[in-house]
Write a protein that holds these residues in place. Structure first.
Motif, short mmCIF file in Angstrom:
data_model
loop_
_atom_site.label_atom_id
_atom_site.label_comp_id
_atom_site.label_asym_id
_atom_site.label_seq_id
_atom_site.Cartn_x
_atom_site.Cartn_y
_atom_site.Cartn_z
N TYR A 158 0.84 -1.20 0.00
CA TYR A 158 0.00 0.00 0.00
C TYR A 158 0.88 1.25 0.00
N PRO A 159 0.30 2.40 -0.38
CA PRO A 159 1.08 3.63 -0.47
C PRO A 159 1.16 4.37 0.86
N ILE A 160 2.31 4.98 1.12
CA ILE A 160 2.49 5.95 2.19
C ILE A 160 3.17 7.15 1.54
N GLY A 161 2.47 8.28 1.50
CA GLY A 161 2.98 9.43 0.76
C GLY A 161 3.12 9.05 -0.71
N GLU A 162 4.30 9.28 -1.26
CA GLU A 162 4.55 8.94 -2.66
C GLU A 162 5.26 7.60 -2.80
N ASP A 163 5.45 6.91 -1.70
CA ASP A 163 6.17 5.63 -1.70
C ASP A 163 5.21 4.46 -1.52
N PHE A 164 5.72 3.25 -1.76
CA PHE A 164 4.92 2.04 -1.61
C PHE A 164 5.67 1.05 -0.72
N TYR A 165 4.89 0.36 0.11
CA TYR A 165 5.49 -0.56 1.07
C TYR A 165 4.83 -1.93 1.01
N ALA A 166 5.66 -2.97 0.94
CA ALA A 166 5.19 -4.34 1.10
C ALA A 166 5.20 -4.64 2.59
N VAL A 228 -2.66 4.39 14.81
CA VAL A 228 -1.56 5.23 14.35
C VAL A 228 -1.99 5.99 13.10
N ARG A 229 -1.63 7.27 13.06
CA ARG A 229 -1.91 8.11 11.89
C ARG A 229 -0.60 8.49 11.22
N ILE A 230 -0.52 8.22 9.91
CA ILE A 230 0.62 8.66 9.10
C ILE A 230 0.10 9.71 8.13
N PRO A 231 0.65 10.91 8.16
CA PRO A 231 0.11 11.99 7.31
C PRO A 231 0.38 11.75 5.83
N PRO A 232 -0.28 12.51 4.96
CA PRO A 232 -0.07 12.35 3.51
C PRO A 232 1.26 12.96 3.08
N THR A 233 1.49 13.00 1.78
CA THR A 233 2.72 13.55 1.21
C THR A 233 3.00 14.94 1.78
N GLN A 234 4.25 15.14 2.21
CA GLN A 234 4.65 16.40 2.83
C GLN A 234 5.13 17.40 1.78
N LYS A 235 4.81 18.68 1.98
CA LYS A 235 5.23 19.72 1.05
C LYS A 235 6.75 19.83 0.97
N ASP A 236 7.41 19.55 2.11
CA ASP A 236 8.87 19.65 2.12
C ASP A 236 9.55 18.36 1.67
N LYS A 237 8.73 17.39 1.17
CA LYS A 237 9.23 16.12 0.64
C LYS A 237 9.87 15.23 1.72
N SER A 238 9.63 15.55 2.98
CA SER A 238 10.14 14.70 4.06
C SER A 238 9.30 13.42 4.13
#
Length: 552
Positions: A158-166, A228-238
């Motif tokens: 599934y995606p987290i931000g712009e990345d994908f995790y198995a 747990v909450r993980i925020p969406p894509t960050q403006k500062d690309k962090s």
């Protein structure tokens, strides 16, 4: 020809359909299902698929799937369905053509197993013995210091931000490149939030915010469960993972024995956590495993007297609602959908009646047995049902002994007892002897957390996947797709871009057909009636897969 069968809601056709769908419509005496539990090799390059029918023009992305692909290392077998090493699959759609590619995820568990030609890290049902080349003192200290937690991410992606995790269900998730299927980075979620493990079934909002749940050490040195909450894509690309936060905590019914948690429910404003009687014995996990040498399965037990506890929390701000909702014991892995309606929370889920752990029946030896033995084992297992529970949110002024549920469209009840506990009885939406509606999917993008009509699922025939099902949760109408000696996977719904109806879209599923000239294919079904739109066949076998996603 495929069999796409629909039941209208009258006595004759309903009886006919139930006979077809649930009373062993297809038997599997040839045992070709055994092939989906066999090791396969990864591919050096994508394979072109042979397309029959026409691929819908709006399919321009990738179908991504995870599952086990390596079922033994050297002379050492893996024993449980959830032990095989993670294999990532990808069907790419481009200009009406389809290619298939797969690659093993380079987890520590996989790399070390291949390097040492043995099971190095203990999996769900397979214990990793110390290196036999070590002397007796080294082996003793290997036992004493315990077993490493596996990062074998074979369950979902599934995606987290712009990345994908198995992912699997431990504290480790693995960043992957979904274009090349290369493994990028192992991430320990314990470095960011207070959790011991985290599920493979998050909820993801429209803006990309990810919510998930895992057990943790709570207040007073007792076990608990954190959302747990993980925020969406960050403006500062962090990295959004670095900004993960605990939203709310659910208490555990037993101090040192948290329940096994595979998924949770989320509506627009609430979280629902179903605490089942299947427990992880933490003391056994920490002591017996370290010294004596056990696997994860050895640490599960059932609390036969607990029943099932339904916990509710407000989402924003995160606040636990201290009301006692309880029901009869069930096993539960997958929520279908959770939504609010007129002061109630409606919780639809795939259940297994009773307190026994269903994973006890998913040993590979059981699944690879001859058909009659498979059926015999399944007859002893818990009975599957799709259930609807209704949780009342305003119970302060209601009378004891009265059904608090006033929704006109459900027979589910909630009755307050003298001690303030509210007993929940479900409405059964789908049931058949040893025929499970599992691995559920909905039109999540538009109807996740909202009042909905349709669910799609993988039909398990005595635990063998052999059909795709559609369920109208309002009328209990049902549809099924099935072909002889064909073994599909979880159906993923993809909305038609300009679709208006909830079921305007297609279902994507990978089907193993071991007896065919081309032994596997990606199948596209019309989500309206499960009629076939197209299939893309490949000249290689594909083993069982669990979960995945469609990436645009």
């Amino acid at each position: 020809m495929c069999n796409a069968t629909h039941s209208s809601y009258n006595l004759i056709s309903t009886f006919f359909f139930v006979t077809l769908l649930f009373d062993n419509r297809f038997e599997h005496p040839a045992g070709s299902y055994k092939k989906i539990f066999e090791t396969c090799e990864e591919l050096a390059e994508p394979l072109p698929a042979t397309v029959t029918g026409r691929i819908p023009s709006f399919l321009k992305g990738s179908l991504l799937r995870l599952g086990p692909g390596l079922f033994e290392v050297g002379d050492e077998p893996f024993y449980h369905l959830f032990d095989g090493q993670a294999l990532m699959h990808k069907f790419d759609f481009k200009n009406g053509q389809v290619t298939y590619y797969r690659k093993f995820v380079r987890t520590d568990a996989y790399v070390r197993a291949i390097t040492e030609k043995r099971v190095v890290i203990t999996e769900f049902g397979t214990f990793a013995y110390p290196d036999p080349c070590k002397n007796i003192f080294s082996r003793f200290f290997s036992y004493f210091k315990g077993v490493e937690v596996t990062d074998n991410c074979l369950v979902n992606v599934y995606p987290i931000g712009e990345d994908f995790y198995a992912v699997t269900e431990t504290n480790y998730i693995t960043k992957v490149n979904t274009d090349t299927l290369e493994t990028l980075k192992k991430v320990d979620m314990c470095n960011f939030v207070n959790i011991n493990g985290i599920t493979a079934h998050p909820h993801i909002e429209q803006d990309g915010t990810v919510y998930n749940i895992g057990n943790c050490m709570g207040k007073g040195a007792t076990l608990a469960y954190n959302i747990v909450r993980i925020p969406p894509t960050q403006k500062d690309k962090s990295d959004p993972i670095e900004k993960s936060k605990v939203v709310v905590q659910f208490p555990s019914a037993e101090r040192f024995k948290p329940s096994y948690v595979h998924s949770f429910g989320m509506s627009v404003n609430y979280f629902v956590f179903v605490e089942t009687p299947v427990k992880i014995n933490l003391l056994k996990f920490l002591s017996a495993w370290s010294i004596r040498g056990s696997n994860y399965m050895d640490c599960f037990e059932s609390n036969e007297s607990q029943g099932t506890i339904f916990h509710v929390a407000r989402k924003d701000p995160g606040e636990y609602i201290d009301l006692k909702f309880k029901g009869a014991p069930i096993g539960m892995f997958h929520h279908i959908n959770t939504y609010e309606d007129q002061g109630f929370i409606v919780v639809d889920l795939c259940s297994w009646k009773g307190f026994e752990f269903v994973y006890n029946y998913l040993w590979l030896a059981n699944l690879r047995a001859n058909w009659e033995e498979v059926k015999k084992a399944a007859m002893m297992a818990p009975q599957p049902e799709v259930r609807r529970y209704v949780i009342p949110l305003d119970v302060h002024k209601e009378e004891q002994g009265k059904n608090l549920v006033s929704l006109p469209y459900t027979t589910a009840t909630a009755v307050m007892h003298a001690d303030g506990m509210i007993w929940l009885e479900p409405e059964v939406l789908f049931s058949g002897p040893r025929q499970a509606f599992e691995f559920p999917q909905i039109n999540y993008h538009r109807y996740g957390g909202k009042n909905y009509t349709y669910a799609y699922g993988l039909g398990l025939n005595h635990f063998i996947p052999d059909r795709i099902c559609k369920l109208n949760v309002r009328t209990k109408e049902t549809w099924v797709w099935q072909e002889p000696e064909s073994y599909p996977s979880e159906p993923l719904f993809v909305q038609t871009p300009d679709g208006i109806d909830e079921d305007d879209g297609v279902l994507l599923t990978i089907v193993a057909a071991p007896g065919s000239q081309r032994p596997a294919y990606m199948l596209i079904l019309n989500a309206k009636d499960l009629s076939e739109i197209a299939r893309a066949e490949v000249e290689c076998s594909i083993p069982v897969t669990f979960h995945g996603m469609y990436k645009q």
